[in-house]
Design a protein around this motif. Structure first.
Motif, short mmCIF file in Angstrom:
data_model
loop_
_atom_site.label_atom_id
_atom_site.label_comp_id
_atom_site.label_asym_id
_atom_site.label_seq_id
_atom_site.Cartn_x
_atom_site.Cartn_y
_atom_site.Cartn_z
N ARG A 375 -4.72 75.99 -61.86
CA ARG A 375 -4.23 74.99 -62.94
C ARG A 375 -4.45 73.52 -62.19
O ARG A 375 -4.70 72.60 -62.74
CB ARG A 375 -2.42 75.09 -62.73
N THR A 376 -4.59 73.48 -60.71
CA THR A 376 -4.90 72.44 -60.28
C THR A 376 -6.26 71.79 -60.68
O THR A 376 -6.46 70.61 -60.89
CB THR A 376 -4.51 72.37 -58.80
N VAL A 377 -7.20 72.78 -60.63
CA VAL A 377 -8.62 72.72 -61.07
C VAL A 377 -8.69 72.06 -62.38
O VAL A 377 -9.50 71.09 -62.86
CB VAL A 377 -9.41 73.87 -60.65
N ALA A 378 -7.97 72.66 -63.49
CA ALA A 378 -8.01 72.52 -64.76
C ALA A 378 -7.40 71.02 -64.94
O ALA A 378 -7.97 70.29 -65.64
CB ALA A 378 -7.26 73.46 -65.48
N ASP A 379 -6.43 70.67 -64.31
CA ASP A 379 -5.90 69.40 -64.38
C ASP A 379 -6.90 68.36 -63.84
O ASP A 379 -7.13 66.93 -64.32
CB ASP A 379 -4.45 69.02 -63.67
N LEU A 380 -7.56 68.49 -62.68
CA LEU A 380 -8.48 67.72 -62.19
C LEU A 380 -9.40 67.33 -63.08
O LEU A 380 -10.04 66.34 -63.27
CB LEU A 380 -8.93 68.19 -60.77
N GLU A 381 -10.08 68.56 -63.74
CA GLU A 381 -11.37 68.39 -64.55
C GLU A 381 -11.10 67.43 -65.78
O GLU A 381 -11.88 66.97 -66.15
CB GLU A 381 -11.53 69.71 -65.02
N PHE A 382 -9.68 67.52 -66.29
CA PHE A 382 -9.23 66.82 -67.18
C PHE A 382 -9.32 65.36 -67.01
O PHE A 382 -9.81 64.45 -67.83
CB PHE A 382 -7.98 67.23 -67.89
N LYS A 383 -8.71 65.05 -65.79
CA LYS A 383 -8.88 63.69 -65.26
C LYS A 383 -10.16 63.27 -65.46
O LYS A 383 -10.38 61.98 -65.41
CB LYS A 383 -8.04 63.60 -63.97
N ARG A 384 -10.95 63.90 -64.63
CA ARG A 384 -12.47 63.47 -64.53
C ARG A 384 -13.03 63.47 -65.68
O ARG A 384 -13.93 62.68 -65.86
CB ARG A 384 -13.20 64.49 -63.45
N GLY A 386 -11.68 61.91 -68.49
CA GLY A 386 -11.44 60.64 -68.97
C GLY A 386 -12.30 59.77 -68.23
O GLY A 386 -12.35 58.50 -68.88
N SER A 387 -12.63 59.98 -67.14
CA SER A 387 -13.58 58.78 -66.40
C SER A 387 -14.91 59.28 -66.39
O SER A 387 -15.80 58.37 -65.89
CB SER A 387 -13.19 58.89 -64.94
N GLY A 388 -15.34 60.12 -67.22
CA GLY A 388 -16.64 60.38 -67.38
C GLY A 388 -17.32 61.18 -66.26
O GLY A 388 -18.68 61.16 -66.31
N LYS A 389 -16.74 61.71 -65.52
CA LYS A 389 -17.45 62.34 -64.28
C LYS A 389 -17.61 63.75 -64.51
O LYS A 389 -17.89 64.51 -63.46
CB LYS A 389 -16.51 61.99 -63.00
N THR A 390 -17.20 64.27 -65.58
CA THR A 390 -17.36 65.81 -65.92
C THR A 390 -17.67 66.05 -67.39
O THR A 390 -17.59 64.96 -68.25
CB THR A 390 -16.16 66.69 -65.20
N THR A 391 -18.16 67.27 -67.73
CA THR A 391 -18.31 67.52 -69.05
C THR A 391 -17.05 68.36 -69.81
O THR A 391 -16.26 68.76 -68.98
CB THR A 391 -19.71 68.07 -69.13
N ILE A 392 -17.24 68.20 -71.04
CA ILE A 392 -16.26 69.05 -71.84
C ILE A 392 -16.64 70.70 -71.23
O ILE A 392 -15.57 71.49 -71.55
CB ILE A 392 -16.30 68.96 -73.37
N ASN A 393 -17.72 71.05 -71.34
CA ASN A 393 -18.03 72.46 -70.91
C ASN A 393 -17.32 72.68 -69.60
O ASN A 393 -16.78 73.70 -69.44
CB ASN A 393 -19.47 72.48 -70.54
N ASN A 394 -17.47 71.81 -68.52
CA ASN A 394 -16.38 72.15 -67.30
C ASN A 394 -15.14 72.36 -67.33
O ASN A 394 -14.31 73.12 -66.96
CB ASN A 394 -16.79 71.05 -66.37
N LEU A 395 -14.46 71.40 -68.62
CA LEU A 395 -12.94 71.36 -68.76
C LEU A 395 -12.76 72.97 -69.44
O LEU A 395 -11.67 73.44 -69.01
CB LEU A 395 -12.59 70.16 -69.65
N ILE A 396 -13.55 73.34 -70.37
CA ILE A 396 -13.21 74.50 -71.06
C ILE A 396 -13.43 75.71 -69.88
O ILE A 396 -12.44 76.48 -70.03
CB ILE A 396 -14.13 74.68 -72.30
N ASP A 397 -14.37 75.54 -69.33
CA ASP A 397 -14.29 76.73 -68.03
C ASP A 397 -13.20 76.53 -67.31
O ASP A 397 -12.83 77.73 -66.74
CB ASP A 397 -15.68 76.39 -67.21
N ALA A 398 -12.80 75.73 -66.79
CA ALA A 398 -11.54 75.58 -65.97
C ALA A 398 -10.20 75.94 -66.92
O ALA A 398 -9.33 76.68 -66.02
CB ALA A 398 -11.19 74.10 -65.53
N GLU A 399 -10.02 75.77 -67.94
CA GLU A 399 -9.09 76.12 -68.73
C GLU A 399 -9.06 77.71 -68.77
O GLU A 399 -8.17 78.35 -68.95
CB GLU A 399 -8.97 75.50 -70.18
N ASP A 400 -10.51 78.29 -69.17
CA ASP A 400 -10.66 79.54 -69.31
C ASP A 400 -10.36 80.40 -67.91
O ASP A 400 -9.74 81.52 -68.03
CB ASP A 400 -12.05 79.80 -69.73
#
Length: 434
Positions: A375-384, A386-400
């Protein structure tokens, strides 16, 4: 105009998803309640009826062997040729033949009592007692087998529920993050393909939720059929903490199980049946009292009484008795093989389930701890994002990954309960919630 049109279509599709009816988890039955219901199910009632049938057969065998029999008979005979009774000369004077009547009537009432019937008294009646005991043991075992089957359906339904709820949380998380993702899209921070990935993830989750709910509904109907209930039976949620107990069987062992003991009784019965078929060649003794009547009263009275003892001996029956004895011996050998295989499989199942209790407990604790990390990783990826430091794929992977950890933790708990009840069933213990 391309982006606004695409955005409008996405919003309309998302609204349609929100209108999909949710599956509410209503109050259901506990495991303890389920065990009580299963003990009165149709399969259990059928086994009890079978035991009653064997008790009736045993009573019938005893009555046929030991209770005196009263037999009545009547006969009519017509002589087709004239018959005469010829008497010797009396004092040198010839006596003319006495013509007999052509219509002969006879009747009797006989009371019979067996004194010695080795096949029935020594073997068949005791064999019937063993079969009755075996049927009673099978009836007791059927209670546990029906309970085990009902609990298996119950826990399989909870497995599907765990997967469904993990998917629901996954979809809910994506929906919660959709507003921020839409804002980034409008600002040009991501492309249409990225936004589409979120929508497709929500769509796939919704379809998976529907499929899993159908599976839950089917199992609820199956449990109802097994317990004889008309309405679907929905399981209650398991407690969040695993029970402390890990001793699922106590001192019980597979050889003490009712079905194993029933096989022992059946083998004893077949051994006695084999001896009974051979004992049919031994003599039988029975006594009788008879009152008879005949209209042929030239030398006897019309009514007469008899008492006596009769010895009967079967000298040859075409080998039918020996063939039946061989069949009983072959059937007994088959039961011996079945008994050995059942005990071997039960020991293996018992050993495996006992080991699984410790493994699944440790697995559950580890997976539950990993949920907060995911859960912490998913929240962190979501914040990143917003600042353009990660991709939507990384967020979906974290949620998955969060969905996977949540699902597997719940499955580990269900698996622990499955091992608990499998252990009880294998050892022959009474099934009870831990």
């Amino acid at each position: 105009m391309r982006k606004p049109i695409f955005l409008l279509a996405l919003l309309l599709g998302h609204c349609a998803l929100l209108k999909t009816p949710a599956y509410a988890d209503g109050s259901g039955v506990s495991i303890a309640q389920l065990l009580n219901m299963a003990a009165q199910g149709p399969e259990v009632k059928a086994a009890r009826s079978s035991a009653e049938e064997f008790r009736a057969k045993e009573a019938s065998a005893r009555r046929q062997t030991y209770i005196p029999k009263l037999v009545a008979g009547f006969g009519y005979t017509r002589l087709l040729t004239d018959q005469a009774l010829r008497l010797p000369p009396l004092g040198g004077t010839a006596i003319p033949p006495i013509k007999l009547g052509s219509d002969l009537l006879s009747g009797s009432v006989t009371l019979q009592q067996a004194f010695f019937d080795p096949a029935n008294m020594l073997y068949d009646v005791p064999a019937s007692e063993r079969m009755t005991a075996a049927a009673s043991l099978k009836s007791s075992r059927q209670v546990k087998e029906t309970q085990a089957k009902a609990v298996d359906y119950y826990l399989r339904a909870l497995e599907l529920r765990a997967r469904r709820r993990a998917l629901e949380k996954y979809a809910a998380n994506l929906k919660d993050r959709l507003r921020e993702i839409r804002r980034i899209y409008e600002l040009g921070g991501m492309g249409e393909a990225d936004l589409l990935k979120i929508k497709l993830g929500i769509d796939d989750a919704a379809q998976g939720i529907r499929d899993l709910q159908k599976g839950e509904d089917h199992l609820a109907d199956s449990i109802a059929s097994l317990t004889g209930e008309s309405a679907p039976i929905v399981p209650n949620d398991l407690p969040e903490e695993l029970p402390r107990s890990s001793d699922c069987s106590g001192d019980s062992q597979p050889v003490d199980r009712e079905d194993i003991r029933a096989l022992d009784k059946e083998m004893e019965a077949l051994g006695l049946s084999k001896k009974a078929r051979k004992a049919e060649y031994l003599p039988k003794v029975h006594g009788f009292l008879r009152h008879g009547y005949t209209n042929l009263d030239l030398v006897t009275k019309s009514n007469y009484d008899l008492a006596g003892v009769q010895l009967s001996w079967s000298l040859f029956d075409g080998g039918a008795g020996l063939a039946a004895a061989r069949a009983a011996a072959a059937q007994r050998h088959a039961l011996e093989q079945k008994r050995a295989l059942t005990i071997s499989l039960s020991h293996a199942d018992l050993s495996e389930s006992r080991a699984a209790l410790d493994i699944k407990r440790q697995e559950y604790e580890e997976r539950r701890r990993s949920i907060s990390e995911a859960r912490t990783v998913a929240d962190l990826e979501f914040k990143r994002l917003g600042s353009g430091k990660t991709t939507i794929n990384n967020l979906i992977d974290a949620e998955d990954m969060l969905k996977d950890r949540t699902e597997k933790a719940s499955l580990s708990m269900v698996n622990w309960y499955q091992a608990w009840f499998r252990c009880q069933s294998a050892s022959g213990s009474d099934l009870a919630a831990p």
